[in-house]
Structure formats: structure tokens, C-alpha cells
Design an enzyme around this catalytic site. Structure first.
Site, PDB file in Angstrom:
ATOM      1  N   ARG A 176      35.544  38.726  48.041  1.00  0.00           N
ATOM      2  CA  ARG A 176      36.929  38.414  47.687  1.00  0.00           C
ATOM      3  C   ARG A 176      37.892  38.915  48.754  1.00  0.00           C
ATOM      4  O   ARG A 176      38.926  38.320  49.014  1.00  0.00           O
ATOM      5  CB  ARG A 176      37.265  39.044  46.335  1.00  0.00           C
ATOM      6  N   ASP A 178      35.900  41.091  34.520  1.00  0.00           N
ATOM      7  CA  ASP A 178      34.799  42.024  34.779  1.00  0.00           C
ATOM      8  C   ASP A 178      34.486  42.844  33.527  1.00  0.00           C
ATOM      9  O   ASP A 178      33.331  43.106  33.204  1.00  0.00           O
ATOM     10  CB  ASP A 178      35.164  42.978  35.924  1.00  0.00           C
ATOM     11  N   ARG A 181      32.607  40.797  31.137  1.00  0.00           N
ATOM     12  CA  ARG A 181      31.201  40.712  31.556  1.00  0.00           C
ATOM     13  C   ARG A 181      30.442  41.974  31.170  1.00  0.00           C
ATOM     14  O   ARG A 181      29.308  41.906  30.681  1.00  0.00           O
ATOM     15  CB  ARG A 181      31.129  40.503  33.067  1.00  0.00           C
ATOM     16  N   HIS A 194      39.224  44.496  41.646  1.00  0.00           N
ATOM     17  CA  HIS A 194      38.429  43.394  41.121  1.00  0.00           C
ATOM     18  C   HIS A 194      37.523  42.950  42.266  1.00  0.00           C
ATOM     19  O   HIS A 194      37.859  42.080  43.069  1.00  0.00           O
ATOM     20  CB  HIS A 194      39.340  42.243  40.686  1.00  0.00           C
TER      21      HIS A 194
END
Length: 321
Positions: free
Chosen positions: A94, A154, A157, A181
Site C-alpha cells: 500500500r 483489518d 478480518r 492499515h
């Protein structure tokens, strides 16, 4: 050009109609939270196509005005969701996206600012923490009104994986991912619990041993989730679309829900002047209060390291002194 200072609580705007923007728009259409949605994209035809496609399902949902527009059409939106940016490619982190997407934000945010926008910016494009900081610096909006989707996905998850392993509804699992993140994110195991029962105790109740090994394994699985999906289908968008819907729910309904959104730090854990994900109360005014979540020594050190890395990247990208 309009200079509307008021916002319409039933209106949302989405800037960027790629996979994430389109999936988020679809999720919001089904949610019933808004009665009007305007889509913007550098490719006007793409925005028009997505608006047409989504609106064709209205007969099976709730009445909603969905259309493609421009910046003058979003000045009264309660929430502007920004997903615009370059896509994350296989093998790319990212943070590799930072230079390209900071440049895109330097075009988008000034357009919003000069229209005297007074609503809430929800930043979703990656790297979300850096881009939230960029939007905050460029927009002139109160910091409470500039929110990043952060580690809401996240954290979902983590809860889903824990629920599966422990044989319990993931909605009864209370645990957070904090920090960036991305690769330096931290799973906060020290306060994780299932319906108030500490996670280690609950694991023992389920006959699970080697807690530390399982914790490392699960943390790694959460961190690798996006990469695994990208390898298989080139992009992730359904999970984040649900996270966007959840954040919008908290804002529109003034739920005052605790969500790990990206927000500005002011000295907690020795971190200041950078945005990263920490649990905060989210309501109609955006981030109302950052929650003082307890971290053990190692977690606090890891969070500080994550913040220091983000600060360096923000400085290298020219968005931080």
C-alpha cells in the site's frame, strides 16, 4: 460555483468509480442510509455507467436518486467518500502507492475546499493513513471531519478469523487492529476478549494451546489477507465496501460506535501529528473522542514504530514538514 454551507444528511458522494468506489456505492444503495448519491470519476463515462447500473436495482431496494456529477454537485453531501487513486498491483505494498496517490489528492481536495464544503470526508484510497493526513492538511476542515477507513476492515478480518478458530460468532469477538492499515499494523491481543472473557482464557476453554504461536499465525494471516486476494483476483473491494457502509452507518445514525478509524494523534503513546488507526467514537460529527485503549509494552512500542514510519513517508511525500 456553489458555496453551500449546509449539508443534506441524506446525501452521499463517491469520488472514484473503480472497484472500491463502485462496490461501496452498491453497498450504500442497498443500505437505505441515503436518498441521493452522486458519483464522480476522472472518466465521466465510467461514473455514468456505474450510476445507471446501480440505479437499475432500485425497484428491489429503496428509492434513491443516483447520478454522475461534478464537484459542484457534492457541496451539500453529508459525507464525501474518496476512493480515487491508483490500484494496488500484485507484489506492491500500500505504501508503494503513496507518491502517485498523494498527487491525485492534491488535485481532488482543493476542488472540494474551494466550494466551502462543511461535511465529512471519508478517505478510503490507499495508503489510507497518509492520504487521510494529506486530506486533513489540504482541506482546512476540522480534524474530526476528516476520517480514514483505517483498520476497520483489518479488524473485521481479525474478528472473523478468531471466530472461526474459536467456534464463536465473530460479532462476540472484541479485538482491534491498530496503527497503519498495512504491514506494520498491530493486533492488540492484550485486551482481546470474547464477550468479556480474555482471549487466552477463552482459548483454553476451547482446548487451544500454544497461544503465542496461534497469535503470530493469525496476525500474519490478517496482514496477508489483501495480498492473497489481490494475487487471486487482482483487487479487493467487497470487504472494504462493507467497512465503508459500517462507518457511514455510525455517522448518519449518530451511533457513537467505537471503530478503529484513521484519525489524528495528539500525544497518546508518545505519538502526535500523524494520522493512524486507533479506536474512536464515531458519530454525526465524525470522530468525537479517541478511546484510550490499553496496550502492553510491546504493543505500544510497535505502535510507535508504525507511527514513526508513517511520519517519514509523509515527510518524503511532501505532506509533512
Amino acid at each position: 460555483m456553489t458555496t453551500n454551507c449546509d449539508v443534506n444528511d441524506r446525501k452521499v458522494a463517491v469520488i472514484g468509480c473503480g472497484f472500491v468506489g463502485a462496490a461501496s456505492a452498491f453497498a450504500l444503495m442497498q443500505s437505505g442510509l441515503f436518498s441521493e448519491m452522486v458519483l464522480l470519476d476522472a472518466d465521466k463515462n465510467k461514473a455514468e455507467g456505474e450510476a445507471m447500473d446501480i440505479s437499475h436495482g432500485e425497484a428491489y431496494a429503496r428509492p434513491m436518486k443516483i447520478y454522475a456529477g461534478d464537484y459542484d454537485d457534492i457541496t451539500d453531501a453529508a459525507i464525501i467518500i474518496i476512493t480515487a487513486g491508483a490500484n494496488q498491483k500484485p507484489g506492491e505494498t500500500r505504501l508503494d502507492l503513496v507518491q502517485k496517490n498523494v498527487g491525485i489528492f492534491k488535485q481532488i481536495i482543493p476542488e472540494i475546499k474551494k466550494r466551502n464544503y462543511k461535511g465529512i470526508l471519508l478517505i478510503v484510497a490507499n495508503p489510507v493513513d497518509i492520504l487521510t493526513y494529506t486530506a486533513l492538511k489540504l482541506s482546512g476542515l476540522p480534524e474530526s471531519h476528516v476520517i480514514g477507513s483505517g483498520t476497520v476492515l483489518d479488524t473485521a478480518r481479525l474478528r472473523e478469523i478468531l471466530g472461526n478458530r474459536l467456534g464463536v460468532d465473530s460479532r462476540s469477538v472484541h479485538a482491534f487492529i491498530v496503527g497503519e492499515h498495512g504491514d506494520s499494523e498491530i493486533a492488540v491481543w492484550s485486551t482481546a476478549n470474547v464477550a468479556g472473557v480474555p482471549i487466552h482464557k477463552f482459548c483454553s476453554m476451547r482446548g487451544i494451546r500454544n497461544h503465542e504461536e496461534h497469535m503470530r499465525e493469525i496476525t500474519g494471516e490478517v496482514k496477508q489477507s489483501a495480498y492473497e486476494i489481490i494475487t487471486r483476483k487482482k483487487a479487493t473491494y467487497y470487504g472494504i465496501a462493507m467497512a465503508v457502509k459500517r462507518i457511514c452507518e455510525a455517522i448518519v445514525r449518530d451511533e457513537k460506535s467505537v471503530l478503529p478509524v484513521s484519525n489524528l494523534m495528539h500525544g497518546a503513546y508518545g505519538i502526535e501529528d500523524i494520522t493512524l488507526s486507533m479506536p474512536a467514537i464515531v458519530g454525526k460529527n465524525g470522530v468525537e473522542l479517541q478511546m484510550p485503549i490499553s496496550l502492553d509494552g510491546n504493543e505500544a512500542l510497535a505502535l510507535k514504530a508504525s507511527a514513526d514510519m508513517l511520519k517519514k513517508i509523509a515527510k518524503d511525500a511532501g505532506v509533512k514538514d
